[in-house]
Enzyme design. Structure first.
Site, PDB file in Angstrom:
ATOM      1  N   VAL A 243      -3.871   2.589   0.463  1.00  0.00           N
ATOM      2  CA  VAL A 243      -4.471   2.025  -0.748  1.00  0.00           C
ATOM      3  C   VAL A 243      -3.406   1.215  -1.481  1.00  0.00           C
ATOM      4  CG1 VAL A 243      -5.471   2.640  -2.999  1.00  0.00           C
ATOM      5  CG2 VAL A 243      -6.113   3.928  -0.962  1.00  0.00           C
TER       6      VAL A 243
ATOM      7  N   THR B  24       0.828  -1.209   0.000  1.00  0.00           N
ATOM      8  CA  THR B  24       0.000   0.000   0.000  1.00  0.00           C
ATOM      9  C   THR B  24       0.864   1.261   0.000  1.00  0.00           C
ATOM     10  OG1 THR B  24      -0.146   0.080   2.426  1.00  0.00           O
ATOM     11  CG2 THR B  24      -1.841  -1.188   1.261  1.00  0.00           C
ATOM     12  N   ASP B  25       0.205   2.367  -0.360  1.00  0.00           N
ATOM     13  CA  ASP B  25       0.886   3.659  -0.336  1.00  0.00           C
ATOM     14  C   ASP B  25       0.579   4.359   0.992  1.00  0.00           C
ATOM     15  OD1 ASP B  25      -1.723   4.647  -0.570  1.00  0.00           O
ATOM     16  OD2 ASP B  25      -1.511   5.086  -2.712  1.00  0.00           O
ATOM     17  N   GLN B  26       0.938   5.621   1.096  1.00  0.00           N
ATOM     18  CA  GLN B  26       0.737   6.338   2.357  1.00  0.00           C
ATOM     19  C   GLN B  26      -0.738   6.520   2.708  1.00  0.00           C
ATOM     20  OE1 GLN B  26       3.077   9.910   1.748  1.00  0.00           O
ATOM     21  NE2 GLN B  26       4.635   9.118   3.146  1.00  0.00           N
ATOM     22  N   MET B  27      -1.618   6.349   1.736  1.00  0.00           N
ATOM     23  CA  MET B  27      -3.054   6.475   1.991  1.00  0.00           C
ATOM     24  C   MET B  27      -3.672   5.143   2.410  1.00  0.00           C
ATOM     25  SD  MET B  27      -4.051   8.963  -1.209  1.00  0.00           S
ATOM     26  CE  MET B  27      -3.216   7.917  -2.406  1.00  0.00           C
TER      27      MET B  27
END
Length: 138
Positions: free
Chosen positions: A20, A15-18
Protein backbone atom coordinates in the site's frame (compact mmCIF):
# COMPACT_ATOMS: atom_id res chain seq x y z
CA UNK A 1 -12.36 26.84 -11.33
CA UNK A 2 -9.33 25.39 -13.10
CA UNK A 3 -8.60 21.77 -12.12
CA UNK A 4 -5.39 20.11 -13.31
CA UNK A 5 -4.88 16.37 -13.46
CA UNK A 6 -1.55 14.56 -13.27
CA UNK A 7 -1.06 10.79 -13.59
CA UNK A 8 1.33 9.06 -11.17
CA UNK A 9 2.35 5.45 -11.57
CA UNK A 10 2.77 3.93 -8.12
CA UNK A 11 6.34 2.73 -7.78
CA UNK A 12 7.40 -0.13 -5.53
CA UNK A 13 9.56 2.21 -3.42
CA UNK A 14 6.43 4.25 -2.56
CA UNK A 15 4.71 1.34 -0.84
CA UNK A 16 4.99 -0.30 2.56
CA UNK A 17 5.31 -4.01 3.32
CA UNK A 18 1.60 -4.47 2.61
CA UNK A 19 2.02 -3.10 -0.92
CA UNK A 20 0.00 0.00 0.00
CA UNK A 21 1.25 3.52 -0.75
CA UNK A 22 3.00 4.85 2.35
CA UNK A 23 0.99 7.81 3.68
CA UNK A 24 3.74 10.45 3.35
CA UNK A 25 4.10 9.80 -0.38
CA UNK A 26 0.71 11.39 -0.98
CA UNK A 27 2.26 14.69 0.17
CA UNK A 28 4.91 14.35 -2.53
CA UNK A 29 2.18 13.68 -5.09
CA UNK A 30 0.34 16.79 -3.92
CA UNK A 31 3.49 18.76 -4.61
CA UNK A 32 3.65 17.22 -8.09
CA UNK A 33 0.03 18.31 -8.65
CA UNK A 34 0.69 21.81 -7.33
CA UNK A 35 3.75 22.16 -9.56
CA UNK A 36 1.71 21.02 -12.58
CA UNK A 37 -1.05 23.52 -11.80
CA UNK A 38 1.48 26.37 -11.55
CA UNK A 39 3.10 25.20 -14.80
CA UNK A 40 -0.25 25.10 -16.61
CA UNK A 41 -0.92 28.64 -15.40
CA UNK A 42 2.28 29.61 -17.21
CA UNK A 43 4.74 29.90 -14.33
CA UNK A 44 7.57 28.03 -12.62
CA UNK A 45 8.14 27.99 -8.89
CA UNK A 46 11.91 28.02 -9.52
CA UNK A 47 11.56 31.48 -11.08
CA UNK A 48 10.02 32.75 -7.85
CA UNK A 49 12.90 31.29 -5.86
CA UNK A 50 15.40 33.06 -8.14
CA UNK A 51 13.76 36.31 -6.99
CA UNK A 52 14.44 35.38 -3.34
CA UNK A 53 10.86 34.34 -2.58
CA UNK A 54 9.86 30.95 -1.15
CA UNK A 55 6.44 29.51 -0.39
CA UNK A 56 6.38 27.40 2.78
CA UNK A 57 3.44 25.23 3.81
CA UNK A 58 1.70 26.81 6.81
CA UNK A 59 -1.18 24.33 7.12
CA UNK A 60 -1.86 20.85 5.78
CA UNK A 61 -4.94 18.64 5.94
CA UNK A 62 -5.05 15.11 4.55
CA UNK A 63 -7.82 12.53 4.72
CA UNK A 64 -7.16 8.95 3.63
CA UNK A 65 -10.16 7.12 2.12
CA UNK A 66 -8.94 4.13 0.07
CA UNK A 67 -5.51 2.59 -0.46
CA UNK A 68 -3.52 2.71 -3.66
CA UNK A 69 -1.15 -0.15 -4.49
CA UNK A 70 2.06 -0.84 -6.35
CA UNK A 71 1.51 -0.95 -10.12
CA UNK A 72 -1.66 1.17 -10.10
CA UNK A 73 -1.93 4.59 -11.65
CA UNK A 74 -3.15 7.39 -9.41
CA UNK A 75 -4.68 10.60 -10.72
CA UNK A 76 -3.84 13.74 -8.75
CA UNK A 77 -6.42 16.51 -9.20
CA UNK A 78 -5.30 19.98 -8.02
CA UNK A 79 -7.00 23.37 -7.89
CA UNK A 80 -6.86 26.68 -6.06
CA UNK A 81 -9.27 26.35 -3.16
CA UNK A 82 -8.79 29.93 -2.01
CA UNK A 83 -6.49 32.86 -2.64
CA UNK A 84 -6.43 36.26 -0.95
CA UNK A 85 -3.29 37.84 -2.42
CA UNK A 86 -1.10 36.61 0.44
CA UNK A 87 -2.22 33.06 1.23
CA UNK A 88 -2.97 30.32 -1.28
CA UNK A 89 -4.85 27.18 -0.36
CA UNK A 90 -4.61 24.35 -2.88
CA UNK A 91 -7.16 21.55 -2.93
CA UNK A 92 -6.37 17.96 -3.91
CA UNK A 93 -8.09 14.72 -4.73
CA UNK A 94 -6.07 11.63 -5.47
CA UNK A 95 -8.08 9.03 -7.35
CA UNK A 96 -7.75 5.28 -7.75
CA UNK A 97 -7.61 3.77 -11.25
CA UNK A 98 -11.40 3.26 -10.96
CA UNK A 99 -11.93 6.96 -10.28
CA UNK A 100 -12.71 6.52 -6.59
CA UNK A 101 -11.31 9.02 -4.10
CA UNK A 102 -8.27 7.61 -2.32
CA UNK A 103 -7.14 10.83 -0.61
CA UNK A 104 -8.40 14.38 -0.19
CA UNK A 105 -6.29 17.24 1.03
CA UNK A 106 -5.56 20.92 1.30
CA UNK A 107 -2.29 22.76 1.74
CA UNK A 108 -2.01 26.43 2.62
CA UNK A 109 1.04 28.41 1.55
CA UNK A 110 2.28 31.94 2.02
CA UNK A 111 5.03 33.57 -0.01
CA UNK A 112 7.85 35.03 2.07
CA UNK A 113 11.22 36.66 1.49
CA UNK A 114 13.84 33.98 1.88
CA UNK A 115 16.24 36.14 3.93
CA UNK A 116 13.70 37.61 6.40
CA UNK A 117 10.81 35.11 6.20
CA UNK A 118 8.44 38.10 6.05
CA UNK A 119 5.28 37.59 3.99
CA UNK A 120 4.91 39.40 0.70
CA UNK A 121 1.86 40.59 -1.20
CA UNK A 122 1.84 38.45 -4.34
CA UNK A 123 -0.11 41.07 -6.30
CA UNK A 124 2.76 43.53 -5.77
CA UNK A 125 5.75 41.22 -6.39
CA UNK A 126 4.25 38.94 -9.03
CA UNK A 127 1.26 40.69 -10.66
CA UNK A 128 1.05 38.11 -13.48
CA UNK A 129 0.79 35.25 -10.97
CA UNK A 130 -1.80 37.21 -9.01
CA UNK A 131 -4.00 37.67 -12.09
CA UNK A 132 -3.63 34.01 -13.09
CA UNK A 133 -4.57 32.84 -9.58
CA UNK A 134 -7.59 35.15 -9.52
CA UNK A 135 -8.78 33.69 -12.84
CA UNK A 136 -8.04 30.07 -11.87
CA UNK A 137 -9.95 30.15 -8.59
CA UNK A 138 -13.22 31.14 -10.30
Amino acid sequence: MKVVEKQIEVRYAETDQMGVVYHANYLVWMEVGRTELIKQLGFHYADMEKEGIISPVVDLQVSYKKPLHYGETATVRTWIESYDGIRVTYGYEILTPDGEIAVTGKSQHVCVKRDTFRPIVIRKYFPDWHEAYERAKK
